[in-house]
Design a protein around this motif. Structure first.
Motif, mmCIF file in Angstrom:
data_model
loop_
_atom_site.group_PDB
_atom_site.id
_atom_site.type_symbol
_atom_site.label_atom_id
_atom_site.label_comp_id
_atom_site.label_asym_id
_atom_site.label_seq_id
_atom_site.Cartn_x
_atom_site.Cartn_y
_atom_site.Cartn_z
ATOM 1 N N ASN A 1 17.197 -59.606 -7.037
ATOM 2 C CA ASN A 1 16.452 -59.511 -5.581
ATOM 3 C C ASN A 1 15.378 -60.670 -5.721
ATOM 4 N N HIS B 1 21.616 -56.902 -17.243
ATOM 5 C CA HIS B 1 22.743 -56.981 -16.475
ATOM 6 C C HIS B 1 22.785 -58.583 -15.500
ATOM 7 N N LEU B 2 21.776 -59.147 -15.666
ATOM 8 C CA LEU B 2 21.705 -60.348 -14.708
ATOM 9 C C LEU B 2 21.922 -61.691 -15.548
ATOM 10 N N LYS C 1 28.951 -59.351 -9.995
ATOM 11 C CA LYS C 1 28.577 -58.815 -8.612
ATOM 12 C C LYS C 1 27.078 -58.825 -8.616
ATOM 13 N N HIS C 2 26.353 -59.050 -9.642
ATOM 14 C CA HIS C 2 24.941 -58.465 -9.810
ATOM 15 C C HIS C 2 24.449 -60.129 -9.435
ATOM 16 N N ARG C 3 23.243 -60.120 -8.624
ATOM 17 C CA ARG C 3 22.334 -60.964 -8.320
ATOM 18 C C ARG C 3 20.859 -60.524 -8.244
ATOM 19 N N TRP D 1 24.700 -63.735 -14.406
ATOM 20 C CA TRP D 1 24.072 -64.714 -13.093
ATOM 21 C C TRP D 1 23.469 -65.885 -13.774
#
Length: 128
Positions: free
Chosen positions: A7, A23-24, A3-5, A27
């Motif tokens: 910014n 946490h990225l 869910k994380h992208r 991604w």
């Protein structure tokens, strides 16, 4: 993909070689292994070259010389960026905690899966 992208500011930092928060990392793996990974690499390269292009256009002198210098610089920069794209993306993955070689392996798995899916669809169409 999770869910994380990143910014916008994180993405620019990442584009210029910065490390994103842990946490990225999923991604990042998606970014350098998805179907459009080459286009994403090209976008990062163009983003890196943009400040140099602006600087060249702000120099004094005839516009045609500044514009042609900018175009030549873009072509050379993109050539070098594209020639080292696999290695650059592997380095990004390692920097974000992934095992060496995971990018190539993941792209190969995705490619094989797409190929198998296409072949199965073709067989189904021919069978009916």
């Amino acid at each position: 993909m999770g869910k994380h992208r990143p910014n916008a500011l994180q993405w620019v930092w990442y584009t210029f070689g910065g490390k994103l928060p842990a946490h990225l990392s999923e991604w990042v793996l998606h970014d350098v292994t998805c179907r459009t990974w080459v286009l994403r690499h090209l976008l990062r390269a163009l983003t890196q070259l943009t400040p140099l292009c602006v600087a060249v256009l702000l120099l004094p002198g005839p516009l045609y010389i500044r514009a042609s210098s900018m175009v030549l610089g873009l072509l050379v920069g993109l050539f070098y960026s594209m020639s080292a794209m696999v290695e650059t993306n592997e380095h990004r993955l390692i920097k974000h905690g992934h095992a060496p070689g995971i990018g190539r392996e993941t792209r190969a798995i995705h490619r094989d899966l797409r190929r198998t899916t296409r072949e199965e669809a073709r067989r189904r169409r021919q069978g009916h």
